[in-house]
Write an enzyme that holds these catalytic residues in place. Structure first.
Site, PDB file in Angstrom:
ATOM      1  N   ALA A   1       0.810  -1.220   0.000  1.00  0.00           N
ATOM      2  CA  ALA A   1       0.000   0.000   0.000  1.00  0.00           C
ATOM      3  C   ALA A   1       0.844   1.271   0.000  1.00  0.00           C
ATOM      4  O   ALA A   1       0.425   2.295  -0.538  1.00  0.00           O
ATOM      5  CB  ALA A   1      -0.940  -0.012   1.203  1.00  0.00           C
ATOM      6  N   THR A   2       2.034   1.213   0.581  1.00  0.00           N
ATOM      7  CA  THR A   2       2.878   2.413   0.578  1.00  0.00           C
ATOM      8  C   THR A   2       3.192   2.802  -0.865  1.00  0.00           C
ATOM      9  O   THR A   2       3.017   3.968  -1.264  1.00  0.00           O
ATOM     10  CB  THR A   2       4.187   2.154   1.363  1.00  0.00           C
ATOM     11  OG1 THR A   2       3.838   1.814   2.705  1.00  0.00           O
ATOM     12  CG2 THR A   2       5.099   3.356   1.350  1.00  0.00           C
TER      13      THR A   2
ATOM     14  N   ASN B   1      -6.413   3.325  10.194  1.00  0.00           N
ATOM     15  CA  ASN B   1      -5.711   2.152  10.723  1.00  0.00           C
ATOM     16  C   ASN B   1      -5.503   2.189  12.228  1.00  0.00           C
ATOM     17  O   ASN B   1      -5.227   1.171  12.841  1.00  0.00           O
ATOM     18  CB  ASN B   1      -4.353   1.983  10.028  1.00  0.00           C
ATOM     19  CG  ASN B   1      -3.522   3.240  10.075  1.00  0.00           C
ATOM     20  OD1 ASN B   1      -3.955   4.295   9.597  1.00  0.00           O
ATOM     21  ND2 ASN B   1      -2.350   3.166  10.649  1.00  0.00           N
TER      22      ASN B   1
ATOM     23  N   GLN C   1      -7.099  -0.823   5.074  1.00  0.00           N
ATOM     24  CA  GLN C   1      -7.779  -1.394   6.247  1.00  0.00           C
ATOM     25  C   GLN C   1      -9.261  -1.653   5.964  1.00  0.00           C
ATOM     26  O   GLN C   1      -9.991  -2.052   6.877  1.00  0.00           O
ATOM     27  CB  GLN C   1      -7.633  -0.459   7.454  1.00  0.00           C
ATOM     28  CG  GLN C   1      -6.196  -0.239   7.890  1.00  0.00           C
ATOM     29  CD  GLN C   1      -5.593  -1.438   8.632  1.00  0.00           C
ATOM     30  OE1 GLN C   1      -6.270  -2.401   8.974  1.00  0.00           O
ATOM     31  NE2 GLN C   1      -4.293  -1.366   8.873  1.00  0.00           N
TER      32      GLN C   1
ATOM     33  N   SER D   1      -3.234  -3.608   0.190  1.00  0.00           N
ATOM     34  CA  SER D   1      -2.032  -4.377   0.524  1.00  0.00           C
ATOM     35  C   SER D   1      -2.392  -5.819   0.858  1.00  0.00           C
ATOM     36  O   SER D   1      -3.428  -6.067   1.486  1.00  0.00           O
ATOM     37  CB  SER D   1      -1.384  -3.718   1.745  1.00  0.00           C
ATOM     38  OG  SER D   1      -0.213  -4.389   2.101  1.00  0.00           O
TER      39      SER D   1
ATOM     40  N   HIS E   1      -0.751  -8.005   2.924  1.00  0.00           N
ATOM     41  CA  HIS E   1      -0.495  -8.578   4.257  1.00  0.00           C
ATOM     42  C   HIS E   1      -1.532  -8.205   5.300  1.00  0.00           C
ATOM     43  O   HIS E   1      -1.471  -8.692   6.429  1.00  0.00           O
ATOM     44  CB  HIS E   1       0.933  -8.264   4.721  1.00  0.00           C
ATOM     45  CG  HIS E   1       1.208  -6.856   5.147  1.00  0.00           C
ATOM     46  ND1 HIS E   1       1.203  -6.477   6.461  1.00  0.00           N
ATOM     47  CD2 HIS E   1       1.516  -5.752   4.442  1.00  0.00           C
ATOM     48  CE1 HIS E   1       1.521  -5.189   6.544  1.00  0.00           C
ATOM     49  NE2 HIS E   1       1.704  -4.724   5.331  1.00  0.00           N
TER      50      HIS E   1
ATOM     51  N   THR F   1      10.438  -7.053 -12.769  1.00  0.00           N
ATOM     52  CA  THR F   1       9.973  -8.436 -12.948  1.00  0.00           C
ATOM     53  C   THR F   1       8.833  -8.715 -11.980  1.00  0.00           C
ATOM     54  O   THR F   1       8.951  -8.446 -10.780  1.00  0.00           O
ATOM     55  CB  THR F   1      11.143  -9.419 -12.690  1.00  0.00           C
ATOM     56  OG1 THR F   1      12.188  -9.092 -13.603  1.00  0.00           O
ATOM     57  CG2 THR F   1      10.711 -10.855 -12.874  1.00  0.00           C
TER      58      THR F   1
ATOM     59  N   CYS G   1       3.882   1.296  11.801  1.00  0.00           N
ATOM     60  CA  CYS G   1       4.899   2.095  11.119  1.00  0.00           C
ATOM     61  C   CYS G   1       5.440   3.184  12.034  1.00  0.00           C
ATOM     62  O   CYS G   1       6.487   3.751  11.783  1.00  0.00           O
ATOM     63  CB  CYS G   1       4.320   2.735   9.870  1.00  0.00           C
ATOM     64  SG  CYS G   1       3.461   1.548   8.876  1.00  0.00           S
TER      65      CYS G   1
HETATM   66  N1  PMP Z   1      -2.054   2.449   4.643  1.00  0.00           N
HETATM   67  C1  PMP Z   1      -2.638   1.963   5.742  1.00  0.00           C
HETATM   68  C2  PMP Z   1      -3.971   2.479   6.138  1.00  0.00           C
HETATM   69  C3  PMP Z   1      -2.003   0.983   6.501  1.00  0.00           C
HETATM   70  O1  PMP Z   1      -2.589   0.500   7.595  1.00  0.00           O
HETATM   71  C4  PMP Z   1      -0.742   0.521   6.077  1.00  0.00           C
HETATM   72  C5  PMP Z   1       0.006  -0.528   6.881  1.00  0.00           C
HETATM   73  N2  PMP Z   1       0.242  -0.139   8.219  1.00  0.00           N
HETATM   74  C6  PMP Z   1      -0.173   1.063   4.925  1.00  0.00           C
HETATM   75  C7  PMP Z   1      -0.864   2.015   4.227  1.00  0.00           C
HETATM   76  C8  PMP Z   1       1.166   0.591   4.426  1.00  0.00           C
HETATM   77  O2  PMP Z   1       1.000  -0.661   3.827  1.00  0.00           O
HETATM   78  P1  PMP Z   1       2.223  -1.553   3.345  1.00  0.00           P
HETATM   79  O3  PMP Z   1       2.769  -2.159   4.575  1.00  0.00           O
HETATM   80  O4  PMP Z   1       1.602  -2.562   2.439  1.00  0.00           O
HETATM   81  O5  PMP Z   1       3.165  -0.671   2.625  1.00  0.00           O
END
Ligand code: PMP
Length: 393
Positions: free
Chosen positions: A95-96, A173, A201, A221, A223, A259, A341
């Site tokens: 997601a980042t 989040n 989320q 994302s 995970h 890739t 994070c």
């Molecule tokens: N956006 C939100 C709302 C998240 O909760 C997170 C993960 N903490 C991220 C972005 C970042 O996601 P990723 O770990 O896949 O880069």
């Protein structure tokens, strides 16, 4: 099973760092930080590590064709969930990267104007806007209302004739609070403004197939939905043209070269097969959340809006308690005081500060996040444990 303490190391004197202390693994209540890979997801991805290891770009032989076919099938599965064409799905590392590519990729080479976001976005959005502000864009940061939610009327008022893009997350989040993304989507359409939403989320917590109005650009994302780390995506709902931020072999139609990680992509698609299971579990999780709120025997500040938050996330702040003491008292549960994070910075969360908490109260926050894997006995343990350890009951 005995495991070394890693998560609690911060709280221990340095002399203890070298001692290998063992304890029982804590019960996990941090599913908003990350989720374990679902067995079906793992099973789906495994062959692509070794048996079907080809590069999807190798168009001359079987190995490349097999990889390409797996990617096409995965892309189709994800696109049909979102009701879009396969080419409207872009794979990223998470997601980042999706947030960066959506926001910067849309604004690249456009005349500098005005942008709207909020002070409670994830850092993967906020830092992008900080960079854009350095580049000369004018940015409005909307503040949450007393319940910690962004009001549509605030968005409406902030719009200017030169507003190019609005980015607001679907689900926060840290608090689980919901944004009325349907109304904002409509508002943006009427005003000819691109709407990006970080849905990291939201997927698996809201049934996105049920909404008539969705953002133009959506990030997510793997995970957070029982897939592996290092894979995510973008949905280009309205076929918005993005410009690439990196350059290479032209993969993902030149938008995100590199890739393609076949095993990660196959796993991400497999996550969409388990979304019905996640949606079915919502009712149970919601009941657990209410039980926790009712079961705690002391004063706390509820940060999750009562009628406007997802069931999985419960955020509470404990007044008059030092945060280090707080976390030292609860080693048997894995919870966080905000975004994973931010966890290493030990700074008060920007979200808690935005809802008006002091630094002390912001740090003394527990984000309890639940899953379909959470058992009734886990919830009962959590309530008793918090009452005993924190509230002395
Ligand atoms: N956006 C939100 C709302 C998240 O909760 C997170 C993960 N903490 C991220 C972005 C970042 O996601 P990723 O770990 O896949 O880069």
């Amino acid at each position: 099973m005995k495991v070394p303490i890693y998560s609690g190391l911060f709280f221990y004197p340095l002399s203890l760092l070298s001692i290998r202390i063992t304890l029982k693994k804590p019960i996990y209540f941090d599913y908003a930080a990350t989720t374990p890979v679902h067995a079906d997801v793992l099973k789906a991805m495994l062959p692509y590590f070794s048996e079907e290891f080809g590069n999807a770009g190798s168009s001359q032989h079987y190995f490349g064709w097999a990889a390409e076919e797996a990617i096409q099938t995965s892309r189709k599965k994800i696109s049909s969930y979102f009701g879009v064409q396969a080419r409207q799905v872009v794979f990223t590392s998470g997601a980042t990267e999706s947030n960066n590519l959506c926001i910067q990729g849309y604004l690249k080479d456009r005349p500098k104007g005005h942008l709207i976001t909020s002070s409670i976005e994830h850092k993967a959005v906020l830092q992008v806007f900080q960079e854009l502000a350095h580049q000369g864009w004018s940015v409005t940061y909307l503040q949450p209302n007393p319940s910690g939610c962004i009001e549509v009327s605030e968005v409406e008022q902030a719009i200017r004739p030169d507003t190019a893009l609005i980015s607001l997350m679907m689900v926060n989040n840290e608090t689980g609070n919901l944004t009325d993304f349907q109304s904002i989507s409509q508002l943006c359409k009427q005003s000819n403004i691109i709407f990006h939403s970080d849905a990291t989320q939201a997927i698996g917590k809201l049934d996105l197939t049920q909404y008539a109005h969705l953002p133009d650009l959506l990030s997510f994302s793997g995970h957070k939905i029982y897939g592996p780390k290092g894979i995510g995506g973008i949905i280009l709902y309205s076929n918005v043209a993005l410009k690439p931020l990196s350059f290479g072999g032209g993969q993902e139609r030149g938008l995100r070269p590199g890739t393609l990680p076949v095993q990660q992509i196959v796993a991400l698609a497999a996550c969409f097969d388990i979304l019905p299971l996640l949606i079915e579990s919502l009712e149970q999780i919601s009941a657990y959340k209410s039980r926790i709120v009712k079961g705690l025997h002391s004063e706390f500040v509820l940060n999750s809006a009562e009628n406007q938050s997802v069931p999985h996330i419960l955020s509470i702040s404990i007044p008059n308690m030092d945060w280090e003491d707080l976390y030292r008292k609860i080693p048997a549960i894995a919870v966080s005081n905000g975004s994973a994070c931010n966890a290493k910075s030990q700074l008060p969360s920007h979200v808690m500060k935005a809802v008006g908490h002091s630094d002390t109260l912001a740090l003394s926050t527990l984000r309890i996040s639940l899953s379909y894997l959470t058992q009734e006995s886990d919830v009962d343990f959590l309530i008793d444990y918090l009452n005993k350890q924190l509230f002395d009951r």
